[in-house]
Design a protein around this motif. Structure first.
Motif, PDB file in Angstrom:
ATOM      1  N   CYS A  30       0.830  -1.191   0.000  1.00 35.86           N
ATOM      2  CA  CYS A  30       0.000   0.000   0.000  1.00 35.86           C
ATOM      3  C   CYS A  30       0.868   1.244   0.000  1.00 35.86           C
ATOM      4  O   CYS A  30       1.779   1.373   0.812  1.00 35.86           O
TER       5      CYS A  30
ATOM      6  N   GLY B 126      -0.900   4.237  -0.051  1.00 40.46           N
ATOM      7  CA  GLY B 126      -1.900   5.255   0.280  1.00 40.46           C
ATOM      8  C   GLY B 126      -1.285   6.269   1.222  1.00 40.46           C
ATOM      9  O   GLY B 126      -0.140   6.117   1.665  1.00 40.46           O
TER      10      GLY B 126
ATOM     11  N   ALA C 203      -1.827   7.202   4.415  1.00 44.08           N
ATOM     12  CA  ALA C 203      -1.439   6.785   5.760  1.00 44.08           C
ATOM     13  C   ALA C 203      -0.181   5.926   5.695  1.00 44.08           C
ATOM     14  O   ALA C 203       0.733   6.075   6.500  1.00 44.08           O
ATOM     15  N   CYS C 204      -0.134   5.035   4.723  1.00 46.59           N
ATOM     16  CA  CYS C 204       1.023   4.163   4.597  1.00 46.59           C
ATOM     17  C   CYS C 204       2.254   4.950   4.145  1.00 46.59           C
ATOM     18  O   CYS C 204       3.364   4.668   4.580  1.00 46.59           O
TER      19      CYS C 204
ATOM     20  N   CYS D 109      -4.364   2.788  -1.222  1.00 48.29           N
ATOM     21  CA  CYS D 109      -5.063   2.360  -0.003  1.00 48.29           C
ATOM     22  C   CYS D 109      -5.784   1.009  -0.047  1.00 48.29           C
ATOM     23  O   CYS D 109      -6.662   0.764  -0.848  1.00 48.29           O
ATOM     24  N   LEU D 110      -5.416   0.160   0.893  1.00 45.04           N
ATOM     25  CA  LEU D 110      -6.071  -1.131   1.031  1.00 45.04           C
ATOM     26  C   LEU D 110      -7.164  -1.074   2.089  1.00 45.04           C
ATOM     27  O   LEU D 110      -7.769  -2.078   2.420  1.00 45.04           O
TER      28      LEU D 110
ATOM     29  N   CYS E 127      -6.899  -0.305   5.321  1.00 50.51           N
ATOM     30  CA  CYS E 127      -6.522  -0.674   6.687  1.00 50.51           C
ATOM     31  C   CYS E 127      -5.579   0.368   7.253  1.00 50.51           C
ATOM     32  O   CYS E 127      -4.577   0.033   7.896  1.00 50.51           O
ATOM     33  N   CYS E 128      -5.885   1.624   7.003  1.00 50.74           N
ATOM     34  CA  CYS E 128      -4.946   2.716   7.284  1.00 50.74           C
ATOM     35  C   CYS E 128      -4.484   2.765   8.737  1.00 50.74           C
ATOM     36  O   CYS E 128      -3.391   3.244   9.026  1.00 50.74           O
TER      37      CYS E 128
HETATM   38  S1  FES Z   1      -3.171   4.122   3.288  1.00 50.13           S
HETATM   39 FE1  FES Z   1      -2.442   2.113   3.341  1.00 50.13          FE
HETATM   40  S2  FES Z   1      -4.177   1.016   3.962  1.00 50.13           S
HETATM   41 FE2  FES Z   1      -4.939   3.018   3.722  1.00 50.13          FE
END
Ligand code: FES
Ligand code: FMN
Lengths: 182, 598
Positions: free
Chosen positions: A91, A93, A95-96, A132-133, A135-136
């Motif tokens: 991921c 995303g 958050a990741c 994004c998966l 699971c942030c």
């Molecule tokens: S940003 Fe990685 S799971 Fe949402």
């Protein structure tokens, strides 16, 4: 139930790939705008969508092959190349990213010897970057085949890859044993 | 022995499963064999930071929440709590005897939409019906005309939760009034914001509420077919929706002649194929039609000419989930919550550098500080709070100084951010704001469908400049150029993707100008994130010469004899930072220093 259908098609594909494509097309024949679901099922069954597969799907469905091709190149989900034995999606995303996804990808590349977007020379791993998966809160996150792993560190990555390699080794020697028996 | 049995619930949403909840569930299943304890599965309880979560409900109805439960904890839980009636304090995060402050995570919230998430069994329609499920639909179909339904939604003040906040009743009313017999209702479950998971959690935890909302909407606008467009990255949500559709059909809530009336409806699931732009409504429709998802000019709006050319109302997952509540409890009860312009509650996916990340539902008008500190428990790293980002790639960064801003459509817009669909990312001092801006531009540049020149070439150009800045090659005029480009892209793009893509850059420039200046003028990164501007160094005093880092280094940049201090060759170092993680003695540090350039 859902998985049964999937294995169904996979078994069929192993026996007779062309017939599997025909069957996929048939299952969507009643639908409007079926091109994308057809291609998705082909990818779920074969792991990727090749030019030949598109050719066949076009033949059976009557959708022009150019249209199928334009869809496959537009949507990030579709792969034109076969993938390795294990599919890893890292991921990237927001958050990741904040939690160090870059480092996770670096260590995956290091451990698997696959470049992001590619497959390792031994064919064991394909590493892909995805958004994004969902699971942030567990960032950084990746999925290995169907399983989600969260709160990753380079150390955890190393362990996970090692374990997969060990499994692959085991399967290989078990496979050899079996073929010798036969 | 006790009269009623204990009940045990395990949160089995994607986040729970990723933390090992399925293993805990199996362990409980085994341990509870032959007892009268009822083991149940449920969706996301929302406290994702504490997953896996196990809730024990005592015979008297008292609830005990256990967090971070492992399969190894199961025998103790069963023996001490379920058999001897003594809660296991060390694992307890909520309920009588808990010694943590986790209760404040829920205390600051107001859960009407998430009421069922984490309580009911999402794969059992009975469980949904037991808490008032499908009552809203019954009421609509048996006692209200479609116009009355729309009127009720109007009175509730419900606005679209997909980002733009368009009044839901107006969209329905346009679609209803549009000429044509064939009409469609579409649920946007594409959840494109890469850092948001509210829609996933609702679909996994309470799928029937979304179906019920769609059914009511379909009745209101006069549609007999509904589509759910859901991203393929959410396999569990897709599976639970399929189960829910099947069960609703068996119960007569879906299909022909629903509840004995002459209203019929079928719902079809379509999986997305990994294109962010397909979250945009006109692109989404193209995708359902089986084409490349390219946005088109509006008008005509989908309400006039939508799916397959017919009038269509597209609404977000959370918007639909609000509808049964409004119908069931009445608009008057609903609109007491929230602010004058923004009614009801909003669900946020709270993530980033926050202690208690998870699924949060607050009345509109709650301030950012309340969310970050009271509910989220403050910053996870202990470093100062720097900013929050809302709205993902279309949104903006809000600095800590504006933490008193109430979260509602208008207030957020005023400060350059947007409500968005509900992603809320918390950033601390270690976050580089230029890097954040670059991150979002990387995303939008790649996701631009390429139809509009300004969006395609403009985001590419902006990204290039940001890249240059983070590499320490920024020029004095770069920031002005970014602002100019931003205006052009906003004005020259057809859809929301381009129109909003510059927002992350504009807000970071506005509120964090100093950081841009540090990168451009002094060639350093205050947050020590930008690779070209940092150095990894080994402290020879601390290094024991264990060689671990040298073996970990993918570039072979670390050298040194065994048991002697190691050194990093800066010219070969690729700054991946893997060495820091490998060092057990914290001998490696990262530095970034202002450089004066000629
Ligand atoms: S940003 Fe990685 S799971 Fe949402
Ligand atoms: C680039 C882009 C991406 C979008 N992604 C989403 C999304 O993932 N989910 C969503 O509900 N709305 C998304 N939207 C908004 C939709 O176009 C549309 O406004 C929304 O689905 C309407 O639902 P609502 O009225 O319930 O808010 C996006 C818009 C744009 C411009």
């Amino acid at each position: 139930m859902e998985t049964n259908i999937k294995t169904d098609l996979k078994n069929l594909a192993a026996e007779n790939p062309v017939f599997a494509i025909k069957e996929i097309v048939r299952r969507h024949s009643m639908q409007r705008g079926a091109a994308i679901p057809i291609l998705q099922d082909i990818q779920n069954t074969f792991g990727y969508v090749s030019k030949e597969m598109m050719q066949r799907a076009a033949e059976f469905s009557g959708i022009p092959v150019g249209e199928l091709y334009s869809i496959v190149t537009f949507y990030a989900q579709f792969r034109l190349e076969p993938i390795g034995k294990n599919l890893i999606q890292v991921c990237h995303g927001t958050a990741c990213h904040l939690a160090g996804a870059e480092k996770i990808t670096e260590s995956l590349q290091f451990e698997t010897k696959a470049q992001a977007g590619g497959t390792s020379p031994d064919g064991l791993f394909t590493v892909e970057k995805v958004a994004c998966l969902g699971c942030c809160s567990l960032a950084p996150v990746m999925t290995l085949n169907e399983e989600t792993h969260g709160r990753l560190t380079p150390d955890k990555v190393k362990k996970i890859i090692k374990e997969k390699r060990r499994q692959a080794e085991e399967e290989k020697s078990a496979g050899k044993g079996a073929s010798q028996d036969a | 022995m006790h009269s009623a049995p204990y009940r045990v619930k395990v949160g089995l949403a994607t986040c729970g499963i990723a933390s090992g909840a399925a293993k805990v569930y199996s362990a409980l299943e085994q341990a509870l064999q032959g007892t009268d304890v009822r083991l149940e599965r449920t969706g996301c309880i929302g406290m994702c930071y504490c997953e896996p979560l196990v809730e024990v409900i005592a015979p008297g109805g008292e609830s005990y929440m256990y967090g971070k439960v492992t399969p190894e904890d199961v025998p103790r839980l069963v023996e001490e709590h379920l058999k001897q009636g003594k809660p296991v304090r060390e694992l307890l995060i909520m309920g009588e005897g808990a010694e943590t402050d986790d209760y404040s995570f829920l205390q600051g919230q107001h859960r009407i939409l998430l009421k069922n998430c984490g309580h009911i069994d999402p794969e059992d329609i009975e469980s949904y019906m037991a808490v008032g499920g499908y009552e809203g639909l019954k009421k609509a179909l048996t006692s209200m005309t479609p116009e009355e339904v729309i009127e009720e939604i109007k009175r509730s003040g419900l606005r679209g939760r997909g980002g733009a906040g368009f009044p839901t009743h107006a969209k329905w009313s346009f679609t209803r009034q549009a000429p044509g017999k064939q009409k469609y209702i579409v649920c946007n479950a594409d959840e494109g914001d890469p850092g948001a998971f509210m829609d996933r959690s609702i679909l996994e935890g309470d799928p029937h509420s979304v179906l019920e909302g769609m059914l009511i909407a379909g009745y209101a606008i006069g549609a007999n077919t509904g589509y759910i467009y859901i991203r393929a990255e959410y396999p569990l949500a897709i599976r639970r929706l399929k189960v829910a559709i099947q069960q609703a059909q068996e119960r007569g809530f879906l299909g022909e002649r629903i509840l004995g009336t002459d209203y019929s409806m079928q719902i079809i699931i379509r999986e997305g194929a990994g294109a962010f732009v397909c979250g945009e409504e006109t692109a989404l429709l193209m995708s359902i039609e089986g084409k490349r998802g390219m946005p088109r000019f509006r008008p005509p709006f989908p309400a006039q000419k939508g799916l397959f050319g017919h009038p269509t109302s597209i609404n977000n997952v959370e918007t639909f989930a609000n509808v049964p509540r409004i119908l069931h409890q009445g608009a008057a009860a609903y609109n007491t919550l929230g602010t004058e312009e923004s009614k009801g509650t909003k669900v946020f996916a709270l993530a980033g550098k926050v202690r208690r990340g998870g699924l949060v539902e607050i009345p509109m008008g709650t301030t950012i500080n309340e969310i970050v500190f009271n509910i989220g428990g403050g910053i996870s790293t202990g470093k100062p709070f720097k900013a929050v980002q809302t709205g993902g790639p279309s949104g903006g960064c809000i600095p800590a100084e504006l933490g008193d801003t109430p979260v509602d459509y208008e207030s957020l817009k005023k400060i350059g951010a947007i409500m968005g669909s509900g992603g809320l990312l918390v950033m601390d001092e270690e976050t580089c704001m230029v890097d954040v801006a670059k991150y979002f531009l990387t995303f939008t540049k790649e996701e631009s469908c390429g139809k509009c020149t300004f969006c395609r070439a403009g985001t590419y150009q902006m990204h290039k400049i940001l890249e240059r800045i983070t590499e320490g090659k920024g020029r004095e005029e770069d920031i002005d150029t970014l602002e100019e480009l931003a205006e052009k892209i906003k004005a020259g793009s057809l859809c929301g993707l381009g129109q909003t893509a510059p927002n992350p850059v504009l807000t970071t420039i506005k509120y964090f100008r100093k950081e841009y200046d540090a990168h451009v003028k002094e060639k350093y990164c205050p947050a020590k994130k930008c690779k070209a501007l940092i150095e990894y160094r080994i402290d020879p005093e601390v290094c024991t010469g264990c060689t671990l880092c040298a073996r970990q280094c993918p570039a072979g940049a670390i050298s040194g004899e065994k048991k002697e201090a190691h050194e990093i060759d800066q010219s070969t170092c690729i700054r991946c930072g893997l060495c820091i993680n490998s060092c057990k003695y914290q001998a490696i540090t990262v530095i970034s220093e202002p450089r004066v350039t000629a």
